[in-house]
Design an enzyme around this catalytic site. Structure first.
Site, PDB file in Angstrom:
ATOM      1  N   VAL A  89       0.860  -1.184   0.000  1.00 44.26           N
ATOM      2  CA  VAL A  89       0.000   0.000   0.000  1.00 44.26           C
ATOM      3  C   VAL A  89       0.893   1.231   0.000  1.00 44.26           C
ATOM      4  O   VAL A  89       1.975   1.231   0.595  1.00 44.26           O
ATOM      5  CB  VAL A  89      -0.933  -0.004   1.233  1.00 44.26           C
ATOM      6  CG1 VAL A  89      -1.528   1.376   1.483  1.00 44.26           C
ATOM      7  CG2 VAL A  89      -2.036  -1.018   1.055  1.00 44.26           C
ATOM      8  N   CYS A  90       0.425   2.262  -0.683  1.00 47.27           N
ATOM      9  CA  CYS A  90       1.118   3.545  -0.733  1.00 47.27           C
ATOM     10  C   CYS A  90       2.545   3.339  -1.261  1.00 47.27           C
ATOM     11  O   CYS A  90       2.769   2.572  -2.186  1.00 47.27           O
ATOM     12  CB  CYS A  90       1.084   4.195   0.649  1.00 47.27           C
ATOM     13  SG  CYS A  90       1.389   5.973   0.662  1.00 47.27           S
ATOM     14  N   THR A  91       3.519   4.008  -0.659  1.00 46.88           N
ATOM     15  CA  THR A  91       4.883   3.898  -1.177  1.00 46.88           C
ATOM     16  C   THR A  91       5.559   2.584  -0.811  1.00 46.88           C
ATOM     17  O   THR A  91       6.716   2.365  -1.159  1.00 46.88           O
ATOM     18  CB  THR A  91       5.738   5.080  -0.691  1.00 46.88           C
ATOM     19  OG1 THR A  91       5.724   5.121   0.745  1.00 46.88           O
ATOM     20  CG2 THR A  91       5.196   6.395  -1.234  1.00 46.88           C
TER      21      THR A  91
END
Length: 246
Positions: free
Chosen positions: A121-123
């Site tokens: 998730v995300c970076t």
């Protein structure tokens, strides 16, 4: 004083593995100093119940999240089994220190090669990329870092959740909840995913249409870039100097 998250034995408002009708799957969730707390806690809240979740780091000493809440890993790298069903990586400003950390990248590469599902998730997607796990895959990340995915041979996609074969990636921060529900649906079907969503009362109604650059407007986007700029700049520098990417 700092708060601390510990896996507990208290009853949870969640389905149990037995209720899914399938054997429990084991999820390795990477923890590290400087991770974004909601990147971890969103998916953890969704998955902890139907699945067996494990918080991993080099050791089991508490690590500090980006907002000063300490997280206690439940398993060290050395004590991890050879394979997990699902490998999960959250994002956060602490990512910068992982791009050149060979012990972390090797652990992810080895377990990613054996896992049934490789996720982020995300970076956290960038961390997967640095471990060589997104080359040739469609993937997403925080809107501010989509272009970085190309540096790892991935095809960036501006969507909330992206599935490409056994890779599932989510967008920025709050997308972790959506990611978790999509993962439940993919593995167990809609009944388990919808029941979990209902138990969480996940019925978002944001006060503003500002969750994407398109909806937020020029002023908010400019302010957001000011916040993101230091981490983005350091990310690109470290990737270039430590890994030779870029």
């Amino acid at each position: 004083m700092t708060s601390e998250i510990r896996m507990s034995q208290y009853p949870l408002l969640a389905m149990t593995p037995a209720m899914t009708g399938k054997p429990p799957l084991h999820v390795a969730m990477l923890t590290y100093p400087g991770l974004t707390l909601l990147d971890l806690v969103g998916p953890l809240t969704v998955l902890h119940g139907p699945m067996q979740t494990h918080l991993l780091w080099k050791n089991t000493e508490p690590v500090m999240s980006d907002i000063g809440v300490a997280i206690t890993p439940t398993m060290s790298f050395a004590d991890a089994p050879d394979a997990f069903d699902i490998l999960f990586v959250p994002g956060g400003p602490g990512q910068v220190n992982l791009f050149g950390d060979q012990a972390v990248l090797d652990f992810l590469a080895q377990h990613g090669a054996r896992a049934r599902w490789v996720t982020a998730v995300c970076t956290g997607s960038m961390i997967l990329g640095a471990a060589g796990l997104l080359d040739g895959y469609r993937a997403t990340t925080h809107w501010g870092g989509l272009g970085v995915l190309e540096m790892f041979g991935a095809e960036p996609v501006a969507e909330r959740v992206v599935i490409d074969r056994n890779r599932i990636t989510g967008g920025g921060v709050t997308a972790g909840i959506d990611f978790g529900l999509v993962l439940l649906d993919t593995i167990y079907g809609k009944h388990v995913a919808k029941t979990t969503q209902l138990l969480m009362e996940y019925d978002p109604a944001p006060p503003f249409d500002a969750g994407t650059p398109e909806g937020a407007g020029e002023q908010a986007v400019g302010a957001a870039f000011e916040v993101l700029a230091p981490v983005a700049t350091e990310t690109l520098r470290v990737l270039a100097e430590r890994t030779g990417v870029g």
